[in-house]
Every structure is written in C-alpha cells, then in structure tokens.
Design a protein around this motif. Structure first.
Motif, PDB file in Angstrom:
ATOM      1  N   GLU A 150       1.242  -0.946   0.141  1.00  0.00           N
ATOM      2  CA  GLU A 150      -0.153  -0.503  -0.176  1.00  0.00           C
ATOM      3  C   GLU A 150       1.081   1.102  -0.137  1.00  0.00           C
ATOM      4  N   GLU A 151       1.819   1.227   0.980  1.00  0.00           N
ATOM      5  CA  GLU A 151       3.009   2.438   0.855  1.00  0.00           C
ATOM      6  C   GLU A 151       3.203   2.817  -0.728  1.00  0.00           C
ATOM      7  N   ASP A 152       3.722   1.355  -0.992  1.00  0.00           N
ATOM      8  CA  ASP A 152       4.248   1.220  -3.188  1.00  0.00           C
ATOM      9  C   ASP A 152       2.829   2.198  -4.063  1.00  0.00           C
ATOM     10  N   GLU A 153       1.864   1.783  -3.728  1.00  0.00           N
ATOM     11  CA  GLU A 153       1.656   2.126  -4.027  1.00  0.00           C
ATOM     12  C   GLU A 153       1.037   3.811  -4.226  1.00  0.00           C
ATOM     13  N   ALA A 154       0.930   4.071  -3.080  1.00  0.00           N
ATOM     14  CA  ALA A 154       1.230   5.547  -2.728  1.00  0.00           C
ATOM     15  C   ALA A 154       2.401   6.470  -3.196  1.00  0.00           C
ATOM     16  N   ASP A 155       3.078   5.709  -3.500  1.00  0.00           N
ATOM     17  CA  ASP A 155       4.165   6.564  -4.468  1.00  0.00           C
ATOM     18  C   ASP A 155       3.559   7.284  -6.088  1.00  0.00           C
ATOM     19  N   GLU A 156       3.839   8.436  -5.986  1.00  0.00           N
ATOM     20  CA  GLU A 156       3.750   8.975  -7.323  1.00  0.00           C
ATOM     21  C   GLU A 156       4.972   8.755  -8.268  1.00  0.00           C
ATOM     22  N   ASP A 157       5.728   8.164  -7.989  1.00  0.00           N
ATOM     23  CA  ASP A 157       7.086   8.499  -9.021  1.00  0.00           C
ATOM     24  C   ASP A 157       7.416   7.087  -9.372  1.00  0.00           C
ATOM     25  N   ALA A 158       6.496   6.332  -8.267  1.00  0.00           N
ATOM     26  CA  ALA A 158       6.622   4.844  -8.794  1.00  0.00           C
ATOM     27  C   ALA A 158       6.854   4.599 -10.889  1.00  0.00           C
ATOM     28  N   ILE A 159       7.640   3.657 -10.943  1.00  0.00           N
ATOM     29  CA  ILE A 159       7.407   3.185 -12.642  1.00  0.00           C
ATOM     30  C   ILE A 159       6.290   2.162 -12.757  1.00  0.00           C
ATOM     31  N   ARG A 160       5.786   1.815 -13.391  1.00  0.00           N
ATOM     32  CA  ARG A 160       4.434   1.025 -13.860  1.00  0.00           C
ATOM     33  C   ARG A 160       4.841   0.116 -15.222  1.00  0.00           C
ATOM     34  N   LEU A 161       5.071  -0.984 -15.266  1.00  0.00           N
ATOM     35  CA  LEU A 161       5.676  -1.431 -16.131  1.00  0.00           C
ATOM     36  C   LEU A 161       4.069  -1.575 -17.728  1.00  0.00           C
ATOM     37  N   SER A 198       5.921  -4.134 -22.269  1.00  0.00           N
ATOM     38  CA  SER A 198       7.049  -4.388 -21.752  1.00  0.00           C
ATOM     39  C   SER A 198       6.991  -6.102 -21.195  1.00  0.00           C
ATOM     40  N   LEU A 199       6.247  -5.577 -19.749  1.00  0.00           N
ATOM     41  CA  LEU A 199       6.766  -7.426 -19.394  1.00  0.00           C
ATOM     42  C   LEU A 199       6.906  -8.211 -20.483  1.00  0.00           C
ATOM     43  N   THR A 200       6.130  -8.530 -21.059  1.00  0.00           N
ATOM     44  CA  THR A 200       5.842  -9.591 -22.472  1.00  0.00           C
ATOM     45  C   THR A 200       7.573  -9.741 -23.368  1.00  0.00           C
ATOM     46  N   ALA A 201       7.730  -7.907 -23.290  1.00  0.00           N
ATOM     47  CA  ALA A 201       9.602  -8.587 -24.040  1.00  0.00           C
ATOM     48  C   ALA A 201      10.538  -8.625 -23.006  1.00  0.00           C
ATOM     49  N   VAL A 202      10.230  -8.224 -22.183  1.00  0.00           N
ATOM     50  CA  VAL A 202      11.402  -9.094 -21.019  1.00  0.00           C
ATOM     51  C   VAL A 202      11.406 -10.458 -21.452  1.00  0.00           C
ATOM     52  N   ALA A 203      10.051 -10.943 -21.298  1.00  0.00           N
ATOM     53  CA  ALA A 203       9.800 -12.567 -20.894  1.00  0.00           C
ATOM     54  C   ALA A 203      10.074 -13.484 -21.813  1.00  0.00           C
ATOM     55  N   GLN A 211      20.083  -6.433 -20.262  1.00  0.00           N
ATOM     56  CA  GLN A 211      19.879  -6.945 -20.633  1.00  0.00           C
ATOM     57  C   GLN A 211      17.400  -6.731 -20.334  1.00  0.00           C
ATOM     58  N   VAL A 212      17.452  -6.957 -19.024  1.00  0.00           N
ATOM     59  CA  VAL A 212      15.907  -6.652 -18.992  1.00  0.00           C
ATOM     60  C   VAL A 212      16.080  -4.830 -19.784  1.00  0.00           C
ATOM     61  N   LEU A 213      16.600  -4.286 -19.467  1.00  0.00           N
ATOM     62  CA  LEU A 213      16.697  -2.444 -19.139  1.00  0.00           C
ATOM     63  C   LEU A 213      16.083  -2.510 -20.110  1.00  0.00           C
ATOM     64  N   SER A 214      16.628  -2.835 -21.769  1.00  0.00           N
ATOM     65  CA  SER A 214      17.030  -2.625 -22.866  1.00  0.00           C
ATOM     66  C   SER A 214      15.322  -2.793 -23.728  1.00  0.00           C
ATOM     67  N   LYS A 215      14.566  -3.930 -22.501  1.00  0.00           N
ATOM     68  CA  LYS A 215      13.602  -4.314 -23.501  1.00  0.00           C
ATOM     69  C   LYS A 215      12.723  -3.154 -23.073  1.00  0.00           C
TER      70      LYS A 215
END
Length: 135
Positions: A62-73, A77-82, A128-132
């Motif tokens: 819940e604390e993470d959800e309140a973080d406005e700076d959090a990056i949501r993929l 993007s997740l499929t490209a990594v997988a 490698q992950v970040l490149s995708k």
C-alpha cells in the motif's frame, strides 16, 4: 500449408498442444490427444535448476501504491522481457537465480540491489532487462 494434424493425420492443423506442441485440427482431436498423457519436447526437458526455497519478508505494498514516482511497466514491456532470448539465457544461471532470490527475500531490498549491481554478471542482466523495457 500448415502441418497435418498429429492426431487424425488427415486435416491441416490449426492449433498446437501447449505442453507437447503436437499439432491438431479440431476440438475432437484435442480431446483424443488429451486421453493419453503428453510430455514436453526433449529440447524443453533439459535439466532444471532445483527451486530455491525463498522466505520473503512481508512488504507494505500500500505504501508503494501511494508513491507517485513509482514506475509502472506495461504488459507489452513485461512480455518483451519475458520473451527475450538473452534475458531467458541469463536466468538459466543458478548464481543469478540465487542472487535474485536473495534480493527478493532481503529486508533491505534497495541495499541488496546496490550490492548486486557491483557484480558484472548482475549488472549485465539488468542491462538486458532494461534494454527491453520501454518507459
């Protein structure tokens, strides 16, 4: 032309069994195929690393959800990594698997990531992950 059905051996196939990848043409052939157990192709049955027991600390999401700076993929993007061959190849390394499990079970995740980033293999995996990931 698609390969012929691996069950009836007559019709062109439209589908594949998700487990053994045998082609089949219809619901009837799928049902017939499921009557006997199938196995994954030999190329996918290679030796697997033993699963590592992981005890994870409780996290306050819940604390993470309140973080406005959090990056949501995105799912894209997740499929490209997988699906990336290089990422999947890296993940076969048992040392990397252990490092990721250690990070995941750490009370101080940020500190564990900082320490892991000092290791060239872990840094290469992260690159490698970040490149995708398209942010």
């Amino acid at each position: 032309m698609p390969p012929s059905c691996g069950v009836c051996l007559q019709n062109p196939s439209k589908y594949k069994c998700p487990k053994c990848r045998i082609p089949y043409c219809s619901v009837e052939c799928c049902k017939k195929h499921k009557e006997s157990p199938c196995v994954a192709p030999a190329s996918e049955q290679g030796p697997r690393a033993p699963s590592l027991p992981v005890s994870r600390p409780k996290r306050n999401f819940e604390e993470d959800e309140a973080d406005e700076d959090a990056i949501r993929l995105t799912r894209r993007s997740l499929t490209a990594v997988a699906l990336d061959r290089n990422v999947r190849s890296c993940l076969r390394d048992t040392n990397l698997q252990k490092k990721i499990a250690d990070i995941d079970s750490s009370e101080d995740v940020e500190g564990a990531i900082e320490r892991a980033m000092q290791e060239p293999d872990f840094r290469a995996f992260c690159d490698q992950v970040l490149s995708k990931v398209a942010l």
